[in-house]
Design a protein around this motif. Structure first.
Motif, short mmCIF file in Angstrom:
data_model
loop_
_atom_site.label_atom_id
_atom_site.label_comp_id
_atom_site.label_asym_id
_atom_site.label_seq_id
_atom_site.Cartn_x
_atom_site.Cartn_y
_atom_site.Cartn_z
N ASP A 51 30.51 22.19 35.49
CA ASP A 51 31.00 23.66 35.39
C ASP A 51 31.05 23.96 34.56
O ASP A 51 31.70 23.97 33.21
N GLY A 52 29.83 25.43 33.75
CA GLY A 52 30.18 25.68 32.77
C GLY A 52 31.62 26.34 32.31
O GLY A 52 31.94 26.17 33.10
N ARG A 53 31.51 26.39 31.23
CA ARG A 53 33.08 27.30 30.59
C ARG A 53 33.14 28.32 29.46
O ARG A 53 32.12 28.15 28.84
N THR A 54 33.47 28.82 29.49
CA THR A 54 34.53 29.85 28.45
C THR A 54 35.37 30.36 28.16
O THR A 54 36.66 30.14 28.94
N GLY A 55 35.79 30.82 26.99
CA GLY A 55 37.03 31.07 26.26
C GLY A 55 36.27 32.22 24.79
O GLY A 55 35.55 32.58 25.26
N GLN A 56 37.65 32.50 24.73
CA GLN A 56 37.34 32.68 23.39
C GLN A 56 38.01 32.82 21.56
O GLN A 56 39.63 31.45 22.05
N VAL A 57 38.02 33.57 21.05
CA VAL A 57 38.49 32.98 19.74
C VAL A 57 39.01 34.40 18.89
O VAL A 57 38.22 35.12 19.20
N LEU B 182 34.24 24.95 17.06
CA LEU B 182 32.87 23.88 17.05
C LEU B 182 33.64 23.64 18.42
O LEU B 182 34.89 24.23 18.99
N THR B 183 33.01 23.58 19.23
CA THR B 183 33.51 22.67 20.58
C THR B 183 33.16 21.14 21.17
O THR B 183 32.25 20.47 20.78
N HIS B 184 34.32 20.83 22.40
CA HIS B 184 34.43 19.87 22.23
C HIS B 184 33.04 19.18 23.77
O HIS B 184 32.92 20.18 24.15
N SER B 185 33.22 18.39 23.53
CA SER B 185 32.11 17.85 24.44
C SER B 185 32.74 18.15 26.06
O SER B 185 33.77 18.34 26.39
N SER C 155 26.09 20.48 26.81
CA SER C 155 27.44 20.30 27.12
C SER C 155 28.14 19.28 25.99
O SER C 155 29.10 18.44 25.94
N GLU C 156 27.10 18.70 25.55
CA GLU C 156 27.74 17.41 24.18
C GLU C 156 29.07 18.23 23.23
O GLU C 156 29.71 17.65 22.86
N THR D 226 37.47 39.68 18.51
CA THR D 226 37.23 38.86 19.38
C THR D 226 35.82 38.16 19.35
O THR D 226 35.14 38.82 19.33
N VAL D 227 35.74 36.34 19.86
CA VAL D 227 34.67 36.05 20.04
C VAL D 227 34.40 35.39 21.36
O VAL D 227 35.36 34.32 21.38
N HIS D 228 33.72 35.41 22.25
CA HIS D 228 33.61 34.59 23.71
C HIS D 228 32.49 33.84 23.15
O HIS D 228 31.74 34.29 22.62
N VAL D 229 33.20 32.33 23.86
CA VAL D 229 32.38 31.43 23.86
C VAL D 229 32.41 30.71 24.85
O VAL D 229 32.94 31.02 25.71
N SER D 230 30.66 30.59 25.15
CA SER D 230 30.45 29.94 26.38
C SER D 230 30.11 28.48 25.76
O SER D 230 29.45 28.28 25.25
N GLN D 231 29.96 27.13 26.96
CA GLN D 231 29.59 26.76 27.09
C GLN D 231 28.71 26.28 28.35
O GLN D 231 28.73 26.10 29.57
N VAL D 232 27.92 25.39 28.25
CA VAL D 232 27.14 24.93 29.61
C VAL D 232 27.55 24.10 29.99
O VAL D 232 28.40 22.75 29.31
N GLN D 233 27.19 23.29 31.44
CA GLN D 233 27.94 22.19 32.53
C GLN D 233 27.38 20.58 32.16
O GLN D 233 26.40 21.19 31.00
N LYS D 234 28.31 19.73 31.73
CA LYS D 234 27.49 18.63 32.26
C LYS D 234 26.18 18.84 33.34
O LYS D 234 26.59 18.71 34.37
N ASP D 235 25.14 18.42 32.80
CA ASP D 235 24.14 18.45 34.21
C ASP D 235 24.31 16.65 34.81
O ASP D 235 24.12 15.61 34.30
N ALA D 236 23.46 17.07 36.36
CA ALA D 236 24.63 15.68 36.59
C ALA D 236 23.32 15.76 38.13
O ALA D 236 22.99 17.29 38.82
N ILE D 237 23.00 15.29 38.83
CA ILE D 237 22.14 15.19 39.88
C ILE D 237 23.54 14.34 40.93
O ILE D 237 24.10 12.98 40.57
#
Length: 124
Positions: free
Chosen positions: A90-96, A82-85, A41-42, A108-119
């Motif tokens: 929730d995870g997120r998806t985007g594309q370039v 590069l993906t920002h924090s 997530s960072e 197209t390049v599909h980009v996915s990034q995991v969510q911030k871990d939290a309790i």
């Protein structure tokens, strides 16, 4: 008479040289890999390979994705994505989208990034 024959032969040779088959230009643009998964997530960065014989621009679909360089040509062989924090839970998806406007081709390049871990805890 000799001059006329010589002129005719030279003209015929020039005509035949001008009529040689030329290979038509076939535009090509592809990027690999076509999917990037960022497992933190960072944020982070990774490289993508560009195979193109023409100019292109890279258009990210979200503000949390950056591409460097954001445009290139046949000599540009790789880009940094590069993906920002991700501060969301929730995870997120985007594309370039890599696009050439002259020929209207893209990849197209599909980009996915995991969510911030939290309790999350609530008090009753």
């Amino acid at each position: 008479m000799n001059n006329k024959c010589l002129l005719l032969i030279v003209s015929l040779i020039i005509f035949l040289i001008g009529c040689k088959d030329e290979t038509p230009f076939e535009p090509h643009l592809s990027v690999s890999p076509d999917k990037l998964e960022i497992f933190t997530s960072e944020g982070g960065e990774t490289m993508a390979n560009v195979d193109a014989n023409l100019d292109w621009v890279a258009i990210p679909s979200a503000t949390w994705i950056d591409v460097s360089p954001s445009s290139g040509n046949a000599k540009t062989k790789s880009v940094r994505i590069l993906t920002h924090s991700n501060e969301k839970y929730d995870g997120r998806t985007g594309q370039v989208v890599f696009h050439n406007y002259e020929y209207g081709i893209s990849d197209t390049v599909h980009v996915s990034q995991v969510q911030k871990d939290a309790i999350l805890m609530t008090c009753n």
